[in-house]
Design a protein around this motif. Structure first.
Motif, PDB file in Angstrom:
ATOM      1  N   HIS A 161      -3.749  -7.483 -10.728  1.00  0.00           N
ATOM      2  CA  HIS A 161      -2.758  -6.526 -10.240  1.00  0.00           C
ATOM      3  C   HIS A 161      -1.538  -6.694 -11.117  1.00  0.00           C
ATOM      4  CE1 HIS A 161      -5.215  -5.888  -6.780  1.00  0.00           C
ATOM      5  NE2 HIS A 161      -5.179  -7.174  -6.474  1.00  0.00           N
ATOM      6  N   ARG A 162      -0.850  -5.572 -11.399  1.00  0.00           N
ATOM      7  CA  ARG A 162       0.332  -5.670 -12.253  1.00  0.00           C
ATOM      8  C   ARG A 162       1.534  -5.033 -11.604  1.00  0.00           C
ATOM      9  NH1 ARG A 162      -1.827  -3.058 -17.683  1.00  0.00           N
ATOM     10  NH2 ARG A 162      -3.141  -1.904 -16.233  1.00  0.00           N
ATOM     11  N   ASP A 163       2.705  -5.674 -11.800  1.00  0.00           N
ATOM     12  CA  ASP A 163       3.934  -4.930 -11.554  1.00  0.00           C
ATOM     13  C   ASP A 163       4.761  -5.077 -12.825  1.00  0.00           C
ATOM     14  OD1 ASP A 163       5.347  -7.285 -11.489  1.00  0.00           O
ATOM     15  OD2 ASP A 163       5.360  -7.423  -9.307  1.00  0.00           O
ATOM     16  N   ARG A 164       6.049  -4.762 -12.762  1.00  0.00           N
ATOM     17  CA  ARG A 164       6.824  -4.705 -14.009  1.00  0.00           C
ATOM     18  C   ARG A 164       6.782  -6.036 -14.793  1.00  0.00           C
ATOM     19  NH1 ARG A 164      12.009  -4.465 -16.055  1.00  0.00           N
ATOM     20  NH2 ARG A 164      12.766  -5.837 -14.412  1.00  0.00           N
ATOM     21  N   ASP A 165       7.030  -7.129 -14.093  1.00  0.00           N
ATOM     22  CA  ASP A 165       7.178  -8.400 -14.799  1.00  0.00           C
ATOM     23  C   ASP A 165       5.981  -9.332 -14.678  1.00  0.00           C
ATOM     24  OD1 ASP A 165       9.746  -7.735 -15.559  1.00  0.00           O
ATOM     25  OD2 ASP A 165      10.571  -8.454 -13.649  1.00  0.00           O
ATOM     26  N   LEU A 166       5.185  -9.122 -13.633  1.00  0.00           N
ATOM     27  CA  LEU A 166       4.132 -10.103 -13.361  1.00  0.00           C
ATOM     28  C   LEU A 166       2.749  -9.476 -13.339  1.00  0.00           C
ATOM     29  CD1 LEU A 166       5.723 -12.221 -10.490  1.00  0.00           C
ATOM     30  CD2 LEU A 166       5.454 -12.872 -12.883  1.00  0.00           C
TER      31      LEU A 166
END
Ligand SMILES: Nc1ncnc2c1ncn2[C@@H]1O[C@@H]2COP(=O)(O)O[C@H]2[C@H]1O
Length: 235
Positions: free
Chosen positions: A216-221
């Motif tokens: 799973h991805r978000d902006r920073d991680l």
């Protein structure tokens, strides 16, 4: 951004951050405190060269925040990323122990805080504290295992090679939380250089892994809910 030496008041924070890295885990407090008494903390902007291949140097570096890339060049002059190290990892130990020039460049990839320890303090620690020697051997063993695995996967499909890169970032700097292991969501060009795959290929594979629920991805991680599921892809 200008380089900035930490003020005297924050020296105790620097010491605390270094002592909380895996390398110092389990070392007697007074030994660890003596070893870190000359450490200087320094913050660096992204893309700053910390070490240059073939330079001589006399420090070992602890990453207190941020991350760096270990870079060299192939015979065609093309940049090759050998590794990316994050918070809690150390570098610069090879020249410190062997008294030879630096083996690679090291460059920051983000705003990064680093503690510089005089090489002689590091060598003294290794000489006098068996556990520190074991920690160093473990670290070098892990890096060798990663290089071996990458060599073994050289001819494998792109999904295995991207999975390998994610795994080795997780092994070095992954944080395990309830939702799995998280690593920085690095720019695809860095993952491309690290895996030897085209950037477009890396982007395509990451989208597929995300659709399958393997990341799973978000902006920073970027989080990996089940590390073993990624390991099973290494064929
Ligand atoms: N494959 C690698 N993986 C992780 N770190 C590395 C790798 N190759 C070199 N380094 C680090 O980069 C540093 C460059 O300076 P040194 O040779 O002193 O020590 C080196 C190691 O700490």
């Amino acid at each position: 951004m200008e380089d900035r030496y930490f003020s005297r008041e924050s020296q105790s924070d620097i010491t605390r951050m270094i002592l909380s890295t895996a390398f110092f885990e389990g070392l007697p407090e007074e030994v660890a405190e003596r070893a870190t008494s000359h450490v200087v903390g320094r913050s660096h902007p992204p893309n700053q060269v910390i070490l240059l291949e073939n330079d001589w140097g006399s420090s070992v570096y602890f990453i207190l925040d941020g991350w760096v890339k270990i870079r060299t060049y192939n015979l065609d002059g093309k940049e090759v990323t050998l590794n990316i190290l994050g918070k809690g990892e150390l570098f610069g130990e090879m020249a410190a122990l062997d008294e030879v020039p630096r083996s690679t460049d090291v460059i920051t990839l983000a705003p990064t805080m680093i503690g510089n320890m005089p090489a002689q303090d590091f060598v003294q620690l290794i000489n006098t504290e068996p556990l520190a020697g074991i920690r160093l051997a473990q670290l070098m063993g892990r890096r060798l295992r990663q290089v071996n695995r990458r060599l073994r996967l050289r001819e494998s499909d792109s999904a295995s090679r991207v999975a390998d890169i994610l795994l080795f970032l997780a092994e070095g700097q992954g944080k395990t939380t309830e939702s799995g292991t998280t690593i920085p969501n690095l720019p695809h060009r860095e993952l491309s250089s690290l895996s030897g795959l085209a950037r477009e290929t890396v982007t395509r594979v990451l989208s597929k892994l995300e659709k399958k629920g393997l990341i799973h991805r978000d902006r920073d991680l970027l989080s990996i809910p089940d590390v073993h599921a990624l390991e099973r892809m290494l064929v």
